[in-house]
Design a protein around this motif. Structure first.
Motif, PDB file in Angstrom:
ATOM      1  N   SER A 157      18.310  96.565  39.832  1.00  0.00           N
ATOM      2  CA  SER A 157      18.653  97.172  38.593  1.00  0.00           C
ATOM      3  C   SER A 157      17.457  96.879  37.608  1.00  0.00           C
ATOM      4  CB  SER A 157      19.976  96.798  38.049  1.00  0.00           C
ATOM      5  OG  SER A 157      20.060  95.475  37.778  1.00  0.00           O
ATOM      6  N   THR A 162      23.135  97.239  35.454  1.00  0.00           N
ATOM      7  CA  THR A 162      24.228  97.285  36.517  1.00  0.00           C
ATOM      8  C   THR A 162      23.749  97.204  38.018  1.00  0.00           C
ATOM      9  OG1 THR A 162      24.075  99.510  36.622  1.00  0.00           O
ATOM     10  CG2 THR A 162      25.689  99.020  35.059  1.00  0.00           C
ATOM     11  N   ASP A 163      24.559  96.922  38.821  1.00  0.00           N
ATOM     12  CA  ASP A 163      24.139  96.803  40.263  1.00  0.00           C
ATOM     13  C   ASP A 163      25.599  97.039  41.114  1.00  0.00           C
ATOM     14  OD1 ASP A 163      23.030  96.661  42.582  1.00  0.00           O
ATOM     15  OD2 ASP A 163      21.983  94.940  42.214  1.00  0.00           O
ATOM     16  N   THR A 164      25.657  97.427  42.162  1.00  0.00           N
ATOM     17  CA  THR A 164      26.858  97.658  43.020  1.00  0.00           C
ATOM     18  C   THR A 164      26.920  96.859  44.237  1.00  0.00           C
ATOM     19  OG1 THR A 164      26.780 100.047  42.139  1.00  0.00           O
ATOM     20  CG2 THR A 164      28.082  99.453  44.573  1.00  0.00           C
ATOM     21  N   THR A 185      21.780  96.638  28.953  1.00  0.00           N
ATOM     22  CA  THR A 185      22.818  96.509  29.685  1.00  0.00           C
ATOM     23  C   THR A 185      22.292  96.796  31.305  1.00  0.00           C
ATOM     24  OG1 THR A 185      23.546  98.818  29.939  1.00  0.00           O
ATOM     25  CG2 THR A 185      24.729  97.374  28.419  1.00  0.00           C
TER      26      THR A 185
END
Length: 190
Positions: free
Chosen positions: A24, A31-33, A29
């Protein structure tokens, strides 16, 4: 030196094309999955069986019925399906002279045998289990309507019945004495 430059250029081209995973970006902010997988193995467990003892005395010989039997409830847990399907087979000492479904216990004094049969019942399916049999289609949910979610049926109660039967004819043909043996029930995840 030229080979190092070419290798570096190749890696840069792969990154630019998206062939490698991207982290990311920096910001207020980020995010990563992450993907999560879990594989639950099919398992089955038999529990709660107790020894079965018969006193084949004068009362048995004088009764009018041809057989004597004892029932015992026990637990089979299976997570194979919502119904908790399983198959049943058994190992022990066969008594083929008394039929293809006969098992034997042995007289500790003279080594003679006494034949018996056994059945397994799940509340719907009732099968005589003899040497070499492997019956599928049993369900741990059939007896109580729910498959147990514990390995010992403490949430649903025992769900399978074992019935051991001695025939009067076989007992009349046996020598007096103490007969003993064991049967191992084998439940398999199907």
């Amino acid at each position: 030196m030229i080979s190092k430059i070419l290798m570096g250029a190749g890696a840069a081209a792969l990154l630019a094309s998206g062939a490698m995973a991207q982290d990311s970006t920096f910001g207020t902010t980020s995010t990563d999955t992450v993907n999560i997988t879990a594989e639950v193995a099919p398992v089955v467990r038999v529990s709660g069986l107790d020894d079965v003892n018969f006193d084949l005395n004068e009362a048995f010989f004088n009764q009018s019925g041809p057989n004597t039997y004892k029932n015992q409830m026990f637990c089979v847990y299976s997570n194979v399906s919502n119904a908790g399907s399983f198959s049943i087979s058994a190992t022990g000492t066969p008594a083929p002279a008394f039929g293809s479904n006969a098992w034997a216990v042995t007289n500790s004094g003279d080594g003679s045998i006494l034949a018996f049969t056994m059945k397994v019942y799940d509340g719907s399916l009732d099968r005589v289990v003899g040497p070499g049999d492997n019956w599928s289609g049993f369900s741990s949910a059939q007896w109580n309507g729910d498959r147990p979610d514990t390995g010992d049926c403490s949430d649903t109660g025992d769900n399978t019945r074992l019935q051991v039967t001695f025939s009067k004819d076989n007992v009349l043909g046996a020598n007096a004495g103490t007969y003993a043996g064991a049967i191992t029930l084998v439940a398999s995840a199907t």
